[in-house]
Design an enzyme around this catalytic site. Structure first.
Site, PDB file in Angstrom:
ATOM      1  N   LYS A 122      -1.041   9.790   0.492  1.00 18.60           N
ATOM      2  CA  LYS A 122      -2.093  10.292   1.396  1.00 18.60           C
ATOM      3  C   LYS A 122      -1.471  11.020   2.596  1.00 18.60           C
ATOM      4  O   LYS A 122      -2.027  12.002   3.090  1.00 18.60           O
ATOM      5  CB  LYS A 122      -2.982   9.138   1.881  1.00 18.60           C
ATOM      6  N   TYR A 153       0.813  -1.216   0.000  1.00 19.30           N
ATOM      7  CA  TYR A 153       0.000   0.000   0.000  1.00 19.30           C
ATOM      8  C   TYR A 153       0.854   1.277   0.000  1.00 19.30           C
ATOM      9  O   TYR A 153       0.355   2.374   0.098  1.00 19.30           O
ATOM     10  CB  TYR A 153      -0.920  -0.033   1.239  1.00 19.30           C
TER      11      TYR A 153
HETATM   12  N1  LIG Z   1     -12.454   2.341  -0.783  1.00 13.35           N
HETATM   13  C1  LIG Z   1     -11.596   2.309   0.221  1.00 13.35           C
HETATM   14  O1  LIG Z   1     -11.370   1.257   0.848  1.00 13.35           O
HETATM   15  C2  LIG Z   1     -10.885   3.564   0.664  1.00 13.35           C
HETATM   16  C3  LIG Z   1     -10.124   3.522   1.841  1.00 13.35           C
HETATM   17  C4  LIG Z   1      -9.450   4.641   2.263  1.00 13.35           C
HETATM   18  C5  LIG Z   1      -9.559   5.828   1.530  1.00 13.35           C
HETATM   19  N2  LIG Z   1     -10.309   5.856   0.398  1.00 13.35           N
HETATM   20  C6  LIG Z   1     -10.343   7.105  -0.368  1.00 13.35           C
HETATM   21  O2  LIG Z   1     -11.683   7.499  -0.679  1.00 13.35           O
HETATM   22  C7  LIG Z   1     -11.701   8.177  -1.935  1.00 13.35           C
HETATM   23  C8  LIG Z   1     -12.736   7.543  -2.845  1.00 13.35           C
HETATM   24  O3  LIG Z   1     -12.411   6.181  -3.055  1.00 13.35           O
HETATM   25  P1  LIG Z   1     -13.470   5.147  -3.668  1.00 13.35           P
HETATM   26  O4  LIG Z   1     -13.179   3.848  -3.030  1.00 13.35           O
HETATM   27  O5  LIG Z   1     -14.844   5.701  -3.602  1.00 13.35           O
HETATM   28  O6  LIG Z   1     -12.988   5.093  -5.209  1.00 13.35           O
HETATM   29  P2  LIG Z   1     -13.767   4.522  -6.477  1.00 13.35           P
HETATM   30  O7  LIG Z   1     -14.965   3.736  -6.078  1.00 13.35           O
HETATM   31  O8  LIG Z   1     -12.708   3.849  -7.290  1.00 13.35           O
HETATM   32  O9  LIG Z   1     -14.283   5.838  -7.230  1.00 13.35           O
HETATM   33  C9  LIG Z   1     -13.386   6.658  -7.839  1.00 13.35           C
HETATM   34  C10 LIG Z   1     -14.058   7.926  -8.368  1.00 13.35           C
HETATM   35  O10 LIG Z   1     -13.004   8.830  -8.709  1.00 13.35           O
HETATM   36  C11 LIG Z   1     -13.027   9.094 -10.107  1.00 13.35           C
HETATM   37  N3  LIG Z   1     -11.655   9.174 -10.562  1.00 13.35           N
HETATM   38  C12 LIG Z   1     -10.723   8.202 -10.548  1.00 13.35           C
HETATM   39  N4  LIG Z   1      -9.557   8.681 -11.048  1.00 13.35           N
HETATM   40  C13 LIG Z   1      -9.788   9.986 -11.353  1.00 13.35           C
HETATM   41  C14 LIG Z   1      -9.001  11.011 -11.927  1.00 13.35           C
HETATM   42  N5  LIG Z   1      -7.723  10.798 -12.272  1.00 13.35           N
HETATM   43  N6  LIG Z   1      -9.557  12.231 -12.125  1.00 13.35           N
HETATM   44  C15 LIG Z   1     -10.846  12.461 -11.799  1.00 13.35           C
HETATM   45  N7  LIG Z   1     -11.644  11.531 -11.243  1.00 13.35           N
HETATM   46  C16 LIG Z   1     -11.121  10.292 -11.043  1.00 13.35           C
HETATM   47  C17 LIG Z   1     -13.837   7.989 -10.738  1.00 13.35           C
HETATM   48  O11 LIG Z   1     -14.391   8.434 -11.975  1.00 13.35           O
HETATM   49  P3  LIG Z   1     -14.478   7.421 -13.258  1.00 13.35           P
HETATM   50  O12 LIG Z   1     -15.485   6.355 -12.887  1.00 13.35           O
HETATM   51  O13 LIG Z   1     -14.928   8.272 -14.396  1.00 13.35           O
HETATM   52  O14 LIG Z   1     -13.095   6.854 -13.442  1.00 13.35           O
HETATM   53  C18 LIG Z   1     -14.859   7.731  -9.618  1.00 13.35           C
HETATM   54  O15 LIG Z   1     -15.862   8.731  -9.670  1.00 13.35           O
HETATM   55  C19 LIG Z   1     -10.267   8.124  -2.465  1.00 13.35           C
HETATM   56  O16 LIG Z   1      -9.592   9.309  -2.141  1.00 13.35           O
HETATM   57  C20 LIG Z   1      -9.659   6.955  -1.725  1.00 13.35           C
HETATM   58  O17 LIG Z   1      -8.259   7.021  -1.624  1.00 13.35           O
HETATM   59  C21 LIG Z   1     -10.975   4.762  -0.061  1.00 13.35           C
END
Ligand SMILES: NC(=O)c1ccc[n+]([C@@H]2O[C@H](COP(=O)([O-])OP(=O)(O)OC[C@H]3O[C@@H](n4cnc5c(N)ncnc54)[C@H](OP(=O)(O)O)[C@@H]3O)[C@@H](O)[C@H]2O)c1
Length: 268
Positions: A158, A151
């Site tokens: 982050k 990771y």
């Molecule tokens: N899920 C977890 O376990 C987790 C844990 C800790 C922190 N987080 C944080 O929470 C946040 C959201 O994560 P998530 O799990 O909801 O992610 P996700 O389900 O993969 O969703 C990603 C979103 O971001 C957009 N995106 C991806 N790359 C992009 C780029 N280069 N420019 C603009 N938009 C972009 C995608 O749009 P498209 O569909 O058009 O690509 C989608 O709307 C992130 O910051 C992540 O690091 C998540």
């Protein structure tokens, strides 16, 4: 409602946690500017769901890796919307793998999308945010402070973003802008597919949290909405951890012998 009359930009707002945040801000009264990278159909679907709540929604495609696209997004916000109260930088990128074999492309992409995009958006949109005494929130991860196998690329970026949040909070307070972060543990979204063994992450989260479940996008949404409200006016430069208690400590249960486990379970 607490965000009546406000306008919020959510990067990566089309699905996952970003969608839940957009929805919660909309339910709390805000009009939404949805940003996404490539999946326009999902972005439009989410936008229509938010419009059904009676909100105005703008959908702007922009890759957070591309500084020209970020400048274009900021220009669209200024020219086509003309108001901004809330900026949530939620879009993220990361490559899983050993830090010793991490390719420079992946490393730089994580830094660009997770850190530099927040810097550029803050630089370009703070004049608009200042007019409304606005709020900035960055989405972080408990991997910024804890080490998880494979990771490093995301965790280090982050951690840098969390430091940026503090510096932004310090520099932007004199013009009335609050800046905070929300740090998540594992959350059930498509991002879990980045892991080689998502089922192991799922088991880890449900075992480590005293609530015995993995996080859901809505677990983060209310925290972000609160941080962007007047009730959080005395909170700035903070990283609020919302991980179901995963990071608060260890227990010895994994190290119990079968006899000790049997004794512990006696009478349950
Ligand atoms: N899920 C977890 O376990 C987790 C844990 C800790 C922190 N987080 C944080 O929470 C946040 C959201 O994560 P998530 O799990 O909801 O992610 P996700 O389900 O993969 O969703 C990603 C979103 O971001 C957009 N995106 C991806 N790359 C992009 C780029 N280069 N420019 C603009 N938009 C972009 C995608 O749009 P498209 O569909 O058009 O690509 C989608 O709307 C992130 O910051 C992540 O690091 C998540």
């Amino acid at each position: 409602m607490k965000h009546d009359g406000k306008i919020a930009l959510v990067t990566g707002g089309s699905r996952g946690i970003g969608k839940a945040i957009s929805r919660r801000l909309a339910e709390d009264g805000a009009d939404i500017i949805l940003n996404y990278k490539s999946d326009s159909a999902t972005a439009e679907e989410t936008a229509n769901e938010l419009r059904e709540l009676g909100r105005r929604v703008w959908v702007f495609q922009a890759d957070m890796k591309d500084d020209k696209a970020i400048r274009g997004l900021s220009k669209s916000v200024k020219d086509e919307v003309g108001q901004l109260d809330i900026l949530v930088h939620n879009a993220a990128f990361g490559t899983m793998g050993s830090i010793l074999r991490m390719g420079l492309f992946s490393w730089r992409a994580a830094m660009d999308i997770n850190v530099t995009a927040l810097l550029l958006l803050s630089q370009q949109l703070s004049p608009l945010l200042a007019e409304r005494k606005g709020h900035i929130v960055g989405l972080s991860s408990i991997g910024a402070n804890m080490t998880f196998s494979e990771y490093a690329c995301i965790g280090v970026s982050k951690a840098a973003m969390e430091a940026l949040v503090r510096y932004l909070a310090y520099e932007l307070a004199p013009i009335g802008i609050h800046c905070n972060g929300v740090s998540a543990g594992p959350v059930e979204t498509r991002a879990l597919d980045w892991f080689k063994w998502p089922d192991a992450v799922h088991r880890y989260a449900t075992t480590k949290s005293p609530w015995s479940r993995i996080g859901q996008p809505n677990d983060l949404a209310g925290v972000v909405s609160f941080l962007c409200s007047a009730d959080a006016d005395w909170i700035t430069g903070q990283i609020i951890c919302a991980d179901g208690g995963i990071s608060m400590g260890e227990n010895f249960h994994d190290w119990l012998t079968p006899e000790q486990k049997a004794e512990l379970n006696k009478g349950k």
